[in-house]
Design a protein around this motif. Sequence first.
Motif, mmCIF file in Angstrom:
data_model
loop_
_atom_site.group_PDB
_atom_site.id
_atom_site.type_symbol
_atom_site.label_atom_id
_atom_site.label_comp_id
_atom_site.label_asym_id
_atom_site.label_seq_id
_atom_site.Cartn_x
_atom_site.Cartn_y
_atom_site.Cartn_z
ATOM 1 N N CYS A 13 1.321 -1.255 0.057
ATOM 2 C CA CYS A 13 0.061 0.330 -0.288
ATOM 3 C C CYS A 13 0.525 1.332 0.195
ATOM 4 C CB CYS A 13 -0.831 -0.181 1.390
ATOM 5 S SG CYS A 13 -1.996 1.454 1.392
ATOM 6 N N GLY A 14 0.893 1.940 -0.964
ATOM 7 C CA GLY A 14 1.900 3.043 -1.218
ATOM 8 C C GLY A 14 0.892 4.652 0.129
ATOM 9 N N PHE A 15 -0.386 4.114 0.201
ATOM 10 C CA PHE A 15 -0.145 5.726 1.819
ATOM 11 C C PHE A 15 0.235 4.859 2.900
ATOM 12 C CE2 PHE A 15 -2.752 6.369 5.263
ATOM 13 C CZ PHE A 15 -3.004 7.342 5.228
ATOM 14 N N CYS A 16 0.765 3.473 3.532
ATOM 15 C CA CYS A 16 0.725 2.289 4.175
ATOM 16 C C CYS A 16 2.293 3.064 4.615
ATOM 17 C CB CYS A 16 0.818 1.406 4.379
ATOM 18 S SG CYS A 16 -1.477 0.713 4.791
ATOM 19 N N THR A 17 2.583 2.882 3.158
ATOM 20 C CA THR A 17 4.576 3.029 3.264
ATOM 21 C C THR A 17 4.903 4.394 3.215
ATOM 22 O OG1 THR A 17 4.599 1.199 1.245
ATOM 23 C CG2 THR A 17 6.335 2.649 1.441
ATOM 24 N N ALA A 22 7.303 8.196 6.521
ATOM 25 C CA ALA A 22 7.227 9.655 7.421
ATOM 26 C C ALA A 22 7.292 10.078 8.673
ATOM 27 C CB ALA A 22 5.758 10.353 6.879
ATOM 28 N N ALA A 23 7.201 8.607 8.893
ATOM 29 C CA ALA A 23 6.928 8.239 10.762
ATOM 30 C C ALA A 23 8.280 7.891 10.896
ATOM 31 C CB ALA A 23 6.070 7.073 11.456
ATOM 32 N N GLN A 24 8.956 7.217 10.614
ATOM 33 C CA GLN A 24 10.480 7.261 10.300
ATOM 34 C C GLN A 24 11.523 8.486 10.769
ATOM 35 O OE1 GLN A 24 11.497 3.687 7.381
ATOM 36 N NE2 GLN A 24 12.345 3.067 8.981
ATOM 37 N N ARG A 25 11.324 9.218 9.626
ATOM 38 C CA ARG A 25 11.899 10.022 9.295
ATOM 39 C C ARG A 25 11.361 11.873 10.787
ATOM 40 N NH1 ARG A 25 10.072 11.262 5.200
ATOM 41 N NH2 ARG A 25 7.853 13.102 5.061
ATOM 42 N N LEU A 26 10.145 11.806 10.653
ATOM 43 C CA LEU A 26 9.409 12.265 11.363
ATOM 44 C C LEU A 26 10.299 12.275 13.379
ATOM 45 C CD1 LEU A 26 6.719 14.014 9.858
ATOM 46 C CD2 LEU A 26 8.844 15.081 10.088
ATOM 47 N N CYS A 31 12.336 1.874 17.149
ATOM 48 C CA CYS A 31 11.999 0.797 16.748
ATOM 49 C C CYS A 31 12.087 0.197 15.749
ATOM 50 C CB CYS A 31 10.451 0.709 16.570
ATOM 51 S SG CYS A 31 9.859 1.552 15.545
ATOM 52 N N GLU A 32 11.526 -0.870 15.143
ATOM 53 C CA GLU A 32 11.922 -1.499 14.061
ATOM 54 C C GLU A 32 10.554 -1.498 12.445
ATOM 55 O OE1 GLU A 32 14.025 -5.695 13.443
ATOM 56 O OE2 GLU A 32 14.398 -4.901 15.488
ATOM 57 N N PHE A 33 10.893 -1.231 11.716
ATOM 58 C CA PHE A 33 10.189 -0.639 10.691
ATOM 59 C C PHE A 33 9.836 -2.098 9.510
ATOM 60 C CE2 PHE A 33 9.708 3.632 12.173
ATOM 61 C CZ PHE A 33 8.969 3.625 12.680
ATOM 62 N N THR A 34 8.402 -2.634 9.113
ATOM 63 C CA THR A 34 8.824 -4.181 8.320
ATOM 64 C C THR A 34 7.465 -3.859 7.521
ATOM 65 O OG1 THR A 34 9.266 -6.153 8.037
ATOM 66 C CG2 THR A 34 8.395 -5.994 9.965
ATOM 67 N N ALA A 35 7.013 -4.221 7.225
ATOM 68 C CA ALA A 35 6.653 -4.364 5.572
ATOM 69 C C ALA A 35 6.025 -5.813 6.123
ATOM 70 C CB ALA A 35 6.422 -4.493 4.364
ATOM 71 N N TRP A 36 4.848 -6.000 6.191
ATOM 72 C CA TRP A 36 4.124 -7.238 6.727
ATOM 73 C C TRP A 36 5.080 -8.394 5.387
ATOM 74 C CZ3 TRP A 36 1.172 -11.009 3.598
ATOM 75 C CH2 TRP A 36 0.074 -10.363 2.975
ATOM 76 N N GLN A 37 4.971 -8.315 3.956
ATOM 77 C CA GLN A 37 5.520 -9.365 3.053
ATOM 78 C C GLN A 37 6.168 -9.756 3.049
ATOM 79 O OE1 GLN A 37 3.665 -5.814 3.039
ATOM 80 N NE2 GLN A 37 2.437 -6.521 1.815
ATOM 81 N N VAL A 107 -10.443 1.413 5.629
ATOM 82 C CA VAL A 107 -11.003 1.363 4.990
ATOM 83 C C VAL A 107 -11.466 2.004 3.715
ATOM 84 C CG1 VAL A 107 -13.802 1.013 4.030
ATOM 85 C CG2 VAL A 107 -12.820 0.670 6.248
ATOM 86 N N ASN A 108 -10.119 3.642 3.607
ATOM 87 C CA ASN A 108 -10.610 4.364 2.801
ATOM 88 C C ASN A 108 -9.117 4.846 1.719
ATOM 89 O OD1 ASN A 108 -13.216 5.310 1.915
ATOM 90 N ND2 ASN A 108 -12.980 5.356 4.212
ATOM 91 N N ARG A 109 -8.329 4.003 2.338
ATOM 92 C CA ARG A 109 -6.623 4.024 1.788
ATOM 93 C C ARG A 109 -6.427 4.146 0.332
ATOM 94 N NH1 ARG A 109 -2.933 -0.852 4.100
ATOM 95 N NH2 ARG A 109 -4.165 -2.644 3.244
ATOM 96 N N GLY A 110 -6.733 3.397 -0.114
ATOM 97 C CA GLY A 110 -7.053 3.799 -1.784
ATOM 98 C C GLY A 110 -7.848 4.960 -2.520
ATOM 99 N N ARG A 111 -8.393 5.548 -1.508
ATOM 100 C CA ARG A 111 -7.982 6.713 -2.063
ATOM 101 C C ARG A 111 -7.870 8.274 -1.172
ATOM 102 N NH1 ARG A 111 -13.896 5.102 0.472
ATOM 103 N NH2 ARG A 111 -14.924 4.215 -1.403
#
Length: 127
Positions: A13-17, A22-26, A31-37, A107-111
């Motif tokens: 998901c582009g929005f999630c990524t 942004a959270a890492q940067r700001l 903590c670690e960040f990882t995509a579930w994939q 639910v609306n992250r695709g938009r």
Amino acid sequence: MRTRPVLVYDGDCGFCTTSARAAQRLLHPSCEFTAWQFADLESLGVSQERAEYEALWVTPAGEVYGGAQAVAKLLLRAGGAWGVLGAVLTLAPVRWIARAAYRIIAVNRGRLPGGTPACATPPRRPA
């Protein structure tokens, strides 16, 4: 054994990524960040179904927080003013409002900006 918490997000998901970056940067949380994939979900103690449904915060002890509470834990970990905001998000009734707001966004992250068809969430919460 992990020594730092892990924030698990949807890497398709582009929005999630974009949000995770942004959270890492700001926030500069410890903590670690990882995509579930790309995560070893079994070792984290979470199912793929749950990881597809919401962002997850997994502590080194194996406690799992999802959705708005995962965001609250991330903010708490960042400390300072962000930590205060995270603490507020854990309090009732703010916690309930945050949960509802998280679900609306999820639910609306695709938009949303950066969203793609891959951002579609499963229609119901896993058991």
